[in-house]
Scaffold this motif. Structure first.
Motif, PDB file in Angstrom:
ATOM      1  N   GLN A 320       0.820  -1.201   0.000  1.00 42.03           N
ATOM      2  CA  GLN A 320       0.000   0.000   0.000  1.00 42.03           C
ATOM      3  C   GLN A 320       0.858   1.257   0.000  1.00 42.03           C
ATOM      4  O   GLN A 320       0.570   2.223  -0.711  1.00 42.03           O
ATOM      5  CB  GLN A 320      -0.930  -0.013   1.223  1.00 42.03           C
ATOM      6  N   LEU A 321       1.915   1.248   0.794  1.00 45.77           N
ATOM      7  CA  LEU A 321       2.785   2.416   0.889  1.00 45.77           C
ATOM      8  C   LEU A 321       3.505   2.675  -0.427  1.00 45.77           C
ATOM      9  O   LEU A 321       3.522   3.811  -0.943  1.00 45.77           O
ATOM     10  CB  LEU A 321       3.794   2.228   2.025  1.00 45.77           C
ATOM     11  N   LEU A 322       4.092   1.621  -1.009  1.00 46.14           N
ATOM     12  CA  LEU A 322       4.808   1.792  -2.268  1.00 46.14           C
ATOM     13  C   LEU A 322       3.855   2.122  -3.411  1.00 46.14           C
ATOM     14  O   LEU A 322       4.183   2.922  -4.299  1.00 46.14           O
ATOM     15  CB  LEU A 322       5.606   0.527  -2.594  1.00 46.14           C
ATOM     16  N   GLN A 323       2.677   1.530  -3.404  1.00 44.11           N
ATOM     17  CA  GLN A 323       1.694   1.822  -4.450  1.00 44.11           C
ATOM     18  C   GLN A 323       1.295   3.294  -4.425  1.00 44.11           C
ATOM     19  O   GLN A 323       1.179   3.938  -5.472  1.00 44.11           O
ATOM     20  CB  GLN A 323       0.457   0.947  -4.258  1.00 44.11           C
ATOM     21  N   SER A 324       1.097   3.843  -3.219  1.00 37.87           N
ATOM     22  CA  SER A 324       0.726   5.256  -3.114  1.00 37.87           C
ATOM     23  C   SER A 324       1.851   6.156  -3.632  1.00 37.87           C
ATOM     24  O   SER A 324       1.589   7.213  -4.203  1.00 37.87           O
ATOM     25  CB  SER A 324       0.382   5.605  -1.663  1.00 37.87           C
ATOM     26  N   TRP A 325       3.106   5.736  -3.457  1.00 35.56           N
ATOM     27  CA  TRP A 325       4.248   6.510  -3.943  1.00 35.56           C
ATOM     28  C   TRP A 325       4.324   6.444  -5.474  1.00 35.56           C
ATOM     29  O   TRP A 325       4.544   7.452  -6.146  1.00 35.56           O
ATOM     30  CB  TRP A 325       5.544   5.985  -3.331  1.00 35.56           C
TER      31      TRP A 325
END
Length: 412
Positions: A320-325
């Protein structure tokens, strides 16, 4: 030091209009509606409630005398983080010239997450047992036609495991404290057998934490020895269950491992190429999709994977964190970064200081799974429900911690 807010121990489920809405939202959370992508009927109920709360806050004629969650400074930080993430996504969409179909879906995902967060946060703040009613609804969503049409064994991980976990964690505390750790460990073994490894391990960890909580006042060397033996046996049983089911699920596990690590590697490569502005909603890159297929060996090893995953050449970040980036650039990470920090703080408070009550297993599960999904699962579909639920729980724990501090207990 444990916190002695003993009123939590005597608390019982209470139903109110918000509890009914919470249960109904959870119950219909698996019923899909076509609206720029995946939308769930339960989110419609939450969206209406969220919009009413916004009106109550900002429209003078609509204001009520009761306190609104939008007046909670800690909760407002989550909304500010969501707004900044939305800004990052919008700027990235304009930068890469995303097609309207993509950015409408991407923006709608953030908007509905925001409304879910407001509605669930409000419900839990008014009555902490509305968390329980929502969980019960999520559990009974297993009766939805979209779920019961699937095969129980082969589709356990993707379809059945979530609702069953919420049912178990909602009703398990009434079995009695001494049976709780055993029940959790047993649930962990069942999930390993049915190929949900992360959930199985999570249940075993929860069993150890719950055991330490229910025996906090009488821990002795003998009991610690029993705990070590019990955990050792649990992990041995987990390993045996894993090996026993390896032949049946070997291909799926091999692909799952390859997809998770390959997705994370591709995500870091995508971020390195464009760290400030992202690739926009439903981020696409033919080169990075091909890179992912090479890393996972999908073609070489003949994995049986859904074509829809790669049909649009989406960058497959498994976080989720990397996808948002990737999608929203550095600004796009604001919400999930803040969410992750608060999850770690909440778990520290929950494990080290908060006493055990009947909501403890459900709260612990939501925080642990929220942290896992943050780093190792994509933000898609029904994750809006679970993220919003976890934000509500984090706000509840923050409120409990604040009240305990006021009552004279030192929070270290």
């Amino acid at each position: 030091m444990n916190i002695h807010n003993t009123h939590l121990l005597k608390d019982r489920p209470r139903i109110d209009p918000l509890g009914c809405i919470s249960f109904l939202a959870g119950l219909t959370s698996a019923i899909q509606i076509k609206f720029f992508g995946q939308l769930y009927l339960g989110e419609v109920f939450l969206a209406v409630l969220g919009l009413l709360l916004i009106a109550d806050k900002f429209i003078p004629s609509a204001r009520s005398r009761r306190k609104n969650i939008l007046e909670n400074p800690f909760f407002i930080k989550f909304l500010i983080a969501l707004c900044i993430s939305f800004l990052g996504l919008a700027l990235s969409d304009f930068w890469v010239n995303s097609v309207p179909r993509d950015y409408f879906r991407g923006w709608a995902k953030i908007i509905f997450l925001t409304l879910d967060v407001i509605a669930i946060g409000f419900a839990i703040e008014r009555n902490r047992w509305n968390l329980w009613w929502l969980s019960v609804g999520l559990g009974f969503s297993i009766l939805s036609p979209s779920i019961i049409s699937h095969n129980l064994l082969t589709d356990w991980k993707v379809v059945y495991a979530g609702p069953v976990a919420f049912l178990v964690l909602s009703f398990m505390p009434w079995l009695g404290k001494q049976l709780l750790p055993l029940t959790l460990a047993s649930a962990g073994i069942v999930n390993i057998v049915l190929d949900y490894r992360s959930l199985g391990l999570m249940f075993v960890i929860m069993a150890a934490i719950v055991w330490s909580k229910v025996n906090a006042s009488q821990v002795s060397r003998k009991q610690l020895f029993k705990l070590v033996v019990a955990l050792s046996l649990s992990f041995l049983l987990l390993f045996a269950a894993y090996q026993n089911s390896q032949e049946e699920f070997s291909e799926r596990r091999e692909y799952s491992n390859a997809a998770r690590f390959g997705g994370i590697q591709v995500a870091f490569e995508a971020i390195a190429d464009s760290p400030i502005l992202g690739y926009g909603s439903w981020a696409k890159s033919e080169a990075l999709t091909e890179r992912f297929l090479d890393l996972t060996g999908v073609r070489q090893r003949g994995f049986n994977t859904p074509d829809r995953v790669y049909a649009e050449q989406n960058i497959p970040a498994h976080s989720q964190l990397l996808q948002s980036w990737i999608e929203g650039g550095i600004l796009g990470t604001t919400f999930f970064f803040f969410y992750g920090i608060q999850l770690v703080k909440s778990l520290r408070f929950l494990i080290a200081q908060r006493i055990y009550d009947r909501l403890f297993p459900l709260i612990l599960f939501s925080c642990l799974s929220g942290l896992w999904h943050l780093v190792a699962s994509p933000f898609a579909g029904s994750h809006r429900f679970t993220v919003a639920l976890t934000v509500g729980i984090v706000c509840l724990l923050h409120s409990e911690q604040f009240k305990t501090t006021l009552a004279g207990y030192k929070i270290t």
